[in-house]
Design a protein around this motif. Sequence first.
Motif, PDB file in Angstrom:
ATOM      1  N   VAL A  74      -2.212  -1.575  -5.958  1.00 18.69           N
ATOM      2  CA  VAL A  74      -1.856  -2.366  -4.774  1.00 18.69           C
ATOM      3  C   VAL A  74      -1.984  -3.867  -5.070  1.00 18.69           C
ATOM      4  O   VAL A  74      -1.127  -4.662  -4.683  1.00 18.69           O
ATOM      5  CB  VAL A  74      -2.738  -1.970  -3.559  1.00 18.69           C
ATOM      6  N   ASP A  75      -3.037  -4.236  -5.796  1.00 19.29           N
ATOM      7  CA  ASP A  75      -3.233  -5.652  -6.140  1.00 19.29           C
ATOM      8  C   ASP A  75      -2.047  -6.223  -6.914  1.00 19.29           C
ATOM      9  O   ASP A  75      -1.615  -7.345  -6.665  1.00 19.29           O
ATOM     10  CB  ASP A  75      -4.498  -5.827  -6.989  1.00 19.29           C
ATOM     11  N   ASP A  76      -1.553  -5.433  -7.869  1.00 15.79           N
ATOM     12  CA  ASP A  76      -0.417  -5.902  -8.682  1.00 15.79           C
ATOM     13  C   ASP A  76       0.811  -6.138  -7.812  1.00 15.79           C
ATOM     14  O   ASP A  76       1.515  -7.132  -7.955  1.00 15.79           O
ATOM     15  CB  ASP A  76      -0.066  -4.863  -9.757  1.00 15.79           C
ATOM     16  N   TYR A  77       1.059  -5.188  -6.921  1.00 16.16           N
ATOM     17  CA  TYR A  77       2.215  -5.296  -6.038  1.00 16.16           C
ATOM     18  C   TYR A  77       2.040  -6.487  -5.087  1.00 16.16           C
ATOM     19  O   TYR A  77       2.975  -7.226  -4.822  1.00 16.16           O
ATOM     20  CB  TYR A  77       2.393  -3.994  -5.235  1.00 16.16           C
ATOM     21  N   TYR A  78       0.822  -6.623  -4.581  1.00 13.53           N
ATOM     22  CA  TYR A  78       0.522  -7.704  -3.641  1.00 13.53           C
ATOM     23  C   TYR A  78       0.790  -9.065  -4.298  1.00 13.53           C
ATOM     24  O   TYR A  78       1.400  -9.953  -3.712  1.00 13.53           O
ATOM     25  CB  TYR A  78      -0.941  -7.586  -3.208  1.00 13.53           C
ATOM     26  N   GLN A  79       0.315  -9.175  -5.532  1.00 11.97           N
ATOM     27  CA  GLN A  79       0.520 -10.423  -6.286  1.00 11.97           C
ATOM     28  C   GLN A  79       2.000 -10.717  -6.484  1.00 11.97           C
ATOM     29  O   GLN A  79       2.449 -11.846  -6.332  1.00 11.97           O
ATOM     30  CB  GLN A  79      -0.082 -10.279  -7.685  1.00 11.97           C
ATOM     31  N   TYR A 117       0.825  -1.203   0.000  1.00 18.81           N
ATOM     32  CA  TYR A 117       0.000   0.000   0.000  1.00 18.81           C
ATOM     33  C   TYR A 117       0.863   1.259   0.000  1.00 18.81           C
ATOM     34  O   TYR A 117       0.542   2.247  -0.650  1.00 18.81           O
ATOM     35  CB  TYR A 117      -0.922  -0.018   1.228  1.00 18.81           C
ATOM     36  N   MET A 118       1.967   1.208   0.746  1.00 25.71           N
ATOM     37  CA  MET A 118       2.810   2.395   0.864  1.00 25.71           C
ATOM     38  C   MET A 118       3.705   2.608  -0.369  1.00 25.71           C
ATOM     39  O   MET A 118       4.202   3.701  -0.581  1.00 25.71           O
ATOM     40  CB  MET A 118       3.687   2.307   2.121  1.00 25.71           C
ATOM     41  N   TYR A 119       3.915   1.563  -1.140  1.00 28.67           N
ATOM     42  CA  TYR A 119       4.801   1.716  -2.303  1.00 28.67           C
ATOM     43  C   TYR A 119       4.047   1.775  -3.636  1.00 28.67           C
ATOM     44  O   TYR A 119       4.532   2.363  -4.595  1.00 28.67           O
ATOM     45  CB  TYR A 119       5.829   0.578  -2.363  1.00 28.67           C
ATOM     46  N   ALA A 169       9.146  -8.281   0.679  1.00 27.39           N
ATOM     47  CA  ALA A 169       8.107  -7.338   0.257  1.00 27.39           C
ATOM     48  C   ALA A 169       8.716  -6.002  -0.158  1.00 27.39           C
ATOM     49  O   ALA A 169       8.362  -5.442  -1.209  1.00 27.39           O
ATOM     50  CB  ALA A 169       7.098  -7.142   1.378  1.00 27.39           C
ATOM     51  N   LEU A 170       9.655  -5.513   0.650  1.00 31.05           N
ATOM     52  CA  LEU A 170      10.280  -4.226   0.321  1.00 31.05           C
ATOM     53  C   LEU A 170      11.079  -4.318  -0.970  1.00 31.05           C
ATOM     54  O   LEU A 170      10.960  -3.463  -1.852  1.00 31.05           O
ATOM     55  CB  LEU A 170      11.215  -3.783   1.460  1.00 31.05           C
ATOM     56  N   PHE A 171      11.867  -5.367  -1.079  1.00 33.28           N
ATOM     57  CA  PHE A 171      12.678  -5.532  -2.288  1.00 33.28           C
ATOM     58  C   PHE A 171      11.774  -5.608  -3.524  1.00 33.28           C
ATOM     59  O   PHE A 171      12.028  -4.973  -4.540  1.00 33.28           O
ATOM     60  CB  PHE A 171      13.539  -6.805  -2.173  1.00 33.28           C
ATOM     61  N   THR A 172      10.701  -6.384  -3.417  1.00 36.26           N
ATOM     62  CA  THR A 172       9.787  -6.545  -4.551  1.00 36.26           C
ATOM     63  C   THR A 172       9.144  -5.212  -4.910  1.00 36.26           C
ATOM     64  O   THR A 172       9.128  -4.828  -6.087  1.00 36.26           O
ATOM     65  CB  THR A 172       8.679  -7.566  -4.210  1.00 36.26           C
ATOM     66  N   CYS A 173       8.630  -4.531  -3.913  1.00 42.89           N
ATOM     67  CA  CYS A 173       7.911  -3.282  -4.198  1.00 42.89           C
ATOM     68  C   CYS A 173       8.845  -2.211  -4.745  1.00 42.89           C
ATOM     69  O   CYS A 173       8.479  -1.478  -5.653  1.00 42.89           O
ATOM     70  CB  CYS A 173       7.211  -2.775  -2.945  1.00 42.89           C
ATOM     71  N   ASN A 179      12.325   6.085  -0.957  1.00 40.54           N
ATOM     72  CA  ASN A 179      12.073   4.648  -0.789  1.00 40.54           C
ATOM     73  C   ASN A 179      12.622   4.064   0.518  1.00 40.54           C
ATOM     74  O   ASN A 179      11.912   3.374   1.241  1.00 40.54           O
ATOM     75  CB  ASN A 179      12.698   3.879  -1.958  1.00 40.54           C
ATOM     76  N   LEU A 180      13.883   4.357   0.786  1.00 42.59           N
ATOM     77  CA  LEU A 180      14.528   3.764   1.963  1.00 42.59           C
ATOM     78  C   LEU A 180      13.957   4.348   3.261  1.00 42.59           C
ATOM     79  O   LEU A 180      13.719   3.616   4.233  1.00 42.59           O
ATOM     80  CB  LEU A 180      16.048   3.988   1.887  1.00 42.59           C
TER      81      LEU A 180
END
Lengths: 192, 158
Positions: free
Chosen positions: B34-39, B26-28, B66-70, B112-113
């Motif tokens: 959000v759905d795309d990121y979640y997936q 949600y934050m990224y 999660a952070l790396f992916t987003c 980001n960081l």
Amino acid sequence: MNLDELKQSWDKLTERLEREEVIHQRELRMVMENKITTYNNRIKMNQYLGWLVLVGTVVLLFVQGIQDDPFGWIVIGIVLLMDLFLFAPMYRILKRLARFEDSIIEQEQMIIRFERMFVRRSIVVGCFFACLFAYVIIEALARHAVLTPSWWLWMILTIIASAIAGGWRYMIERERIIEIRQRISALKQFDE
Amino acid sequence: MKTQEKEQQFTEVVHAHRGIIYKVCYMYAPQGMVDDYYQEVLCNLWQNFDQFDGRSKRSTWIYRVALFTCISFVRRKRPASVSLTFDLSSDEDAALRERVEELHSVINRLANLDRALVMLWLDGYSYDEMAEVTGLTKANVSVKLMRAKNKIKEMFNA
């Protein structure tokens, strides 16, 4: 709002999310399939685009006046046929993969086959453009004997730009194929 | 690990840490993604699930994935998605939604960081754990977090 309120909002959100339902395996499977479809569609679009670029180049060659050169046409004809010969089964594989009707093992075999065809097609297209540039240079030398430095500069820049664009597209496509393979292997684990 | 066992464990882990995954996404994620990121996070978690060696806490590992992916997903184009994430549209969620949007607007303005550090701080992680997730040194975490908090205070005062 201050930092404390920010923290409170965060905790409220955390608390609310704790009440949510868990994701089911069925949904995870859907995610994997959805990813495969997405990458599949992108690859399909790119394959069409590649075909269009090739046909566009042939049209351009025709307009530029190689219509009197039968040798040129034979070469182009062979390349187009070879490309079509590779493109047709690749297209069929992508269509089959998109339907998810085959078993995971078959899907895995198909994507491996697709990868091999993709590499072959890239080699054919690469060779076509290499021959095309060689042909343009030979033709220009035959017509003008001496070519200006600016002509050479443009030619070299065009070759470099084409190589970069081609290489870049190739890398992206390969990455997508790898993504599909990874998703298929994840799906395979579900089915085991 | 057998597949059935893996599925079972995966479901349990996702269930236990779905809040972390959702909050990071949600934050990224840009609006509506959000759905795309979640997936994407779920896929990466599934693929790397066997590689978790237990040296860190499971939640720390999930935060890291999660952070790396987003962060890496930001640069990609939008893929089609199936809807999986949570719906905060019910009436009882109206007040919460407002607060969450406010929260999002503040955190989203950070780099980001910094965003990652603030989220970890909000979730009550120690400096050691933050360092483990982000790959920074403990001292660096402390300095960066302090700066990020100051930035947030400035945003509130502005």
